[in-house]
Enzyme design. Structure first.
Site, mmCIF file in Angstrom:
data_model
loop_
_atom_site.group_PDB
_atom_site.id
_atom_site.type_symbol
_atom_site.label_atom_id
_atom_site.label_comp_id
_atom_site.label_asym_id
_atom_site.label_seq_id
_atom_site.Cartn_x
_atom_site.Cartn_y
_atom_site.Cartn_z
ATOM 1 N N ASP A 5 0.864 -1.178 0.000
ATOM 2 C CA ASP A 5 0.000 0.000 0.000
ATOM 3 C C ASP A 5 0.902 1.230 0.000
ATOM 4 O O ASP A 5 1.937 1.233 0.658
ATOM 5 C CB ASP A 5 -0.911 -0.014 1.244
ATOM 6 C CG ASP A 5 -2.154 0.847 1.038
ATOM 7 O OD1 ASP A 5 -2.012 2.013 0.572
ATOM 8 O OD2 ASP A 5 -3.256 0.354 1.333
ATOM 9 N N ASP A 6 0.498 2.252 -0.756
ATOM 10 C CA ASP A 6 1.338 3.455 -0.801
ATOM 11 C C ASP A 6 1.092 4.357 0.407
ATOM 12 O O ASP A 6 1.894 5.235 0.686
ATOM 13 C CB ASP A 6 1.094 4.228 -2.110
ATOM 14 C CG ASP A 6 -0.359 4.625 -2.268
ATOM 15 O OD1 ASP A 6 -1.236 3.754 -2.003
ATOM 16 O OD2 ASP A 6 -0.642 5.771 -2.632
ATOM 17 N N ASP A 49 -3.029 -3.189 -2.561
ATOM 18 C CA ASP A 49 -3.904 -2.026 -2.730
ATOM 19 C C ASP A 49 -4.110 -1.777 -4.222
ATOM 20 O O ASP A 49 -3.176 -1.896 -5.017
ATOM 21 C CB ASP A 49 -3.237 -0.811 -2.064
ATOM 22 C CG ASP A 49 -4.155 0.400 -2.063
ATOM 23 O OD1 ASP A 49 -5.389 0.212 -1.960
ATOM 24 O OD2 ASP A 49 -3.642 1.521 -2.174
ATOM 25 N N ASP A 331 15.763 -62.144 -28.716
ATOM 26 C CA ASP A 331 16.994 -61.419 -29.044
ATOM 27 C C ASP A 331 17.092 -61.240 -30.557
ATOM 28 O O ASP A 331 16.845 -62.176 -31.309
ATOM 29 C CB ASP A 331 18.193 -62.242 -28.546
ATOM 30 C CG ASP A 331 19.369 -61.367 -28.205
ATOM 31 O OD1 ASP A 331 19.547 -61.063 -27.015
ATOM 32 O OD2 ASP A 331 20.105 -61.002 -29.143
ATOM 33 N N ASN A 339 24.436 -52.202 -36.351
ATOM 34 C CA ASN A 339 25.059 -50.979 -35.838
ATOM 35 C C ASN A 339 26.379 -50.703 -36.552
ATOM 36 O O ASN A 339 26.666 -49.577 -36.931
ATOM 37 C CB ASN A 339 25.325 -51.107 -34.333
ATOM 38 C CG ASN A 339 24.142 -50.632 -33.505
ATOM 39 O OD1 ASN A 339 23.335 -49.838 -33.973
ATOM 40 N ND2 ASN A 339 24.045 -51.137 -32.292
ATOM 41 N N ASP A 348 18.929 -48.046 -33.959
ATOM 42 C CA ASP A 348 17.792 -47.567 -33.177
ATOM 43 C C ASP A 348 16.475 -47.743 -33.933
ATOM 44 O O ASP A 348 15.460 -48.139 -33.361
ATOM 45 C CB ASP A 348 17.975 -46.082 -32.820
ATOM 46 C CG ASP A 348 19.039 -45.880 -31.739
ATOM 47 O OD1 ASP A 348 19.532 -46.905 -31.210
ATOM 48 O OD2 ASP A 348 19.373 -44.721 -31.442
ATOM 49 N N GLU A 374 19.526 -55.360 -27.479
ATOM 50 C CA GLU A 374 18.590 -55.944 -28.430
ATOM 51 C C GLU A 374 17.782 -57.062 -27.787
ATOM 52 O O GLU A 374 17.301 -57.964 -28.471
ATOM 53 C CB GLU A 374 19.359 -56.457 -29.659
ATOM 54 C CG GLU A 374 20.329 -57.600 -29.388
ATOM 55 C CD GLU A 374 21.725 -57.135 -28.989
ATOM 56 O OE1 GLU A 374 21.848 -56.029 -28.408
ATOM 57 O OE2 GLU A 374 22.686 -57.893 -29.238
#
Lengths: 458, 458
Positions: A5-6, A49, A331, A339, A348, A374
């Protein structure tokens, strides 16, 4: 608690009132100071306020709600004017409530208790959310103030004082808000529909048709797990602070005085729905974060940790029903060479495509998991040797039968080796069953790959 | 709310009182019915008569607290006698509070509100815990009633009305409880020490030495995040129900009337510490559950998901400071052959031993992660090419230099290939940096393995 509040005498007055109720109070004289203190002190609440030079209360509120560090702190706007227009502006700025001077202590402290309770719950959820973010497992939830999409909300359930009022509320709301409404005609009907329709928001008048009691309905909604998280706005007859205070203590999210301006009700509904959306998202982020701990990141199927737990449950059920179940270890043959020849991205892609095909070739009740590399795993409840052999052979053929597409546009032929173990009521250790399947898998490999082998019974 | 009493008029009286305050009430006539209804109705609270035929209130309370489905439901014991002995017996049975007939409404409702608040928080935590358990990622936490080890508790902070009283409390407590106590001599000292010592439990008198206010201290403890979860027992002067009610509303966990029997205080402390332990464990289980989503189950080091997030943060910091950082991709050479020759258990043992050695050869600020299979990752902030080369070479030699022990007692020689990339302020994509390191790794493999290669700058 932060009081902004001022005017020095106003600050002192509110501080004295709150301190006498044992709340810790800090004060700020203007908006800039308020923003800075809200960040550094992390108060449980801000009493703001409206009329201040430089930055007015609305601007300060908006700024608080726009910043992630302060968006969760409840804001009560303190005003001398108290018009519907002002309240709507405050709600749109993200304020949680309004108090007009001179203060009614009952209303003030009921609201403070209510907001404190809400904040404690948010803090608990936010703390977990911060953990998730640090771990990189949760998306940023966004702040309460951000405009969220309200189109996908559940219905608003209206519990009016009379059928005529109910029709009026529904008509006025549907003209301005794209959310369906349900009008109820008695307390009992409201209680029953609440359970079936799971509204995101309730608007409940203090006196319901046929002698029903709005406060009792609020309490009932809060005591049921299904409606505990819903927003509840209590409509109180003009000036009845006792009912409003009681409602907030019973867990109402907000209240509005009747007769009301429909724009104010809509602003309050929007404000409550925003808050509910935010807590829903915190909760679902947390749930998803926990789920991630059970999921293999590459393929999106369950991981070994979850599968072990699952096999334990399948085994327990098999014991209860004297039933059997089967597990498979699978597997990919010569995966390393994929890979090596095509790179990790290709590897992937093959793993992802393989888990997709695997899932296509099992039943809904079966569980597929990646154990690492795998190596994959399937648990099949209520499956004997004949059925397991058929399932394993189907999977083997599904992989042999079609080459796997690679990211660069090429394709590669893949085969799988499978080991199957049948568990009976005599089995007591999930890991031993998995090990038997693993040994059978090893024999498939030894015998030249691309085949199915069965483990000896335990 | 479940009301349990063998006398019909008592049930009706309590039901009417609670209903008029808008609580939903169900009733049971005896212990067996109470246990069954507590399970099926899952009430928010149980009000339990002490004197009942067949099973008395203590036995019912013990049975409620011993079962997982009901252990979290607060229990208030209702008694006509109200002696310290009875209260201690009730606390030991797991009761949360006592009310003596005739009821004081203020005390009753303050306690009910307090326990409701606590239960809502527990429910929130329990819900997440159930998710974790379903996913197999949380250990069973145990119930509140179970006797937990109180030896590792933080200290108990005492805020007495005078130094003489404080000395007396401390002496009596330390004679019977193996938990250290801290005596404070003013409200300010209590507030300061609370922050430094982080006590698990506070015992706060309503009037503190030097004119201090116990309620203000309770409120201050609750408004600070560090002490918000601690147990707070308020000591009120005999019969001052208003102070007790106010204390509970401000968040005190419990209160005791002065003068008190030290055995009762100890029973209350133990009861509060048990409750705190339970919520601490729920919270830490949740945190651990979330952490699991970032951890590779086999090796216990971070997974790829977390590492990606981490590299993003390292990159942002490097931008802020115009600094550089290095990342490494590390691959165990010919790992597949270890699995083929010695089996998966041997392969797993090698991966674990490798990540152990890897961690030994990096700095504390570096991050090690397993990306999957035999592929590992290291992020090194503030490291340039020269330092990165030294680190990579150190790792390579650490692996080459000593064979890896196998579970069957044998050992196997292992080497690693490493790819290193240096990121600068020009880098903006963490994945691109990782890819550069991966390409460098590929060149190490091509060039004959067991060596370190560097990526070209971006």
């Amino acid at each position: 608690m932060l009081v902004v509040d001022d005017v020095a005498t106003n600050r002192l007055l509110l501080r004295a009132k709150l301190s006498s109720a044992y709340y810790d109070v800090v004060v700020a004289e203007n908006g800039a100071q308020a923003l800075q203190m809200a960040r550094s002190e992390q108060p449980d609440m801000v009493m703001l306020d409206v009329l201040m030079p430089d930055m007015d209360g609305f601007e300060v509120c908006e700024a608080l709600k726009a910043r992630e560090e302060t968006a969760h702190i409840p804001v009560i706007m303190v005003t001398a004017l108290d018009t519907p227009e002002e309240r709507i502006r405050g709600l749109d700025a993200g304020a949680d409530d309004f108090l007009s001077k001179p203060f009614n202590d009952l209303a003030l402290f009921a609201r403070v208790r209510n907001l404190m309770r809400m904040k404690m719950m948010f803090d608990e959820l936010r703390l977990r959310d911060m953990t998730s973010r640090e771990l990189g497992i949760a998306d940023f939830v966004g702040d309460i103030g951000a405009d969220m999409d309200l189109d996908t909300c559940g219905p608003i359930l209206l519990a009016p004082p009379s059928d005529a009022q109910g029709a009026l509320w529904a008509e006025q709301l549907s003209a301005r808000l794209a959310i369906p409404t349900i009008v109820t005609h008695s307390e009992r009907e409201a209680t029953n529909l609440a359970r079936m329709e799971l509204p995101d928001c309730f608007v409940v008048h203090q006196s319901l048709a046929e002698g029903g009691d709005g406060l009792r309905l609020v309490s009932a909604l809060r005591s049921r797990p299904e409606t505990r998280q819903s927003a509840v706005i209590l409509v109180v007859e003009n000036g009845d602070v006792h009912v409003a205070a009681k409602g907030l203590d019973l867990g109402a999210s907000d209240y509005i005085e009747s007769p009301f301006d429909i724009s104010e009700l809509i602003a309050r509904i929007r404000s409550q729905l925003r808050r509910k959306r935010y807590s829903d998202r915190l909760r679902s982020n947390l749930r998803n974060g926990l789920k991630l701990a059970a999921i293999d990141p590459l393929t999106g199927i369950y991981n070994r940790r979850y599968a072990s737990q699952h096999v334990l449950r399948v085994m327990e059920r098999a014991h209860d029903t004297d039933g059997v179940f089967a597990v498979m270890m699978i597997d990919l043959d010569k995966f390393k060479s994929i890979n090596d020849r095509f790179g990790h991205d290709a590897g992937d892609a093959v793993l992802k495509e393989f888990s997709r095909r695997l899932q296509e070739n099992i039943r809904g009740v079966d569980l597929v998991a990646r154990f690492g590399g795998e190596e994959f795993f399937v648990a099949m409840p209520d499956v004997d040797q004949t059925a397991a052999a058929a399932a394993a052979e189907r999977i083997r053929r599904a992989i042999e039968g079609g080459s796997m597409p690679l990211p660069d546009g090429g394709a590669v032929e893949v085969t799988v080796s499978i080991g199957v173990a049948i568990a009976t009521a005599a089995d007591t250790d999930p890991e031993a069953i998995i090990k038997r399947a693993d040994s059978a898998l090893y024999r498939s490999k030894e015998a030249g790959r691309n085949r199915v082998s069965f483990a000896q019974a335990a």
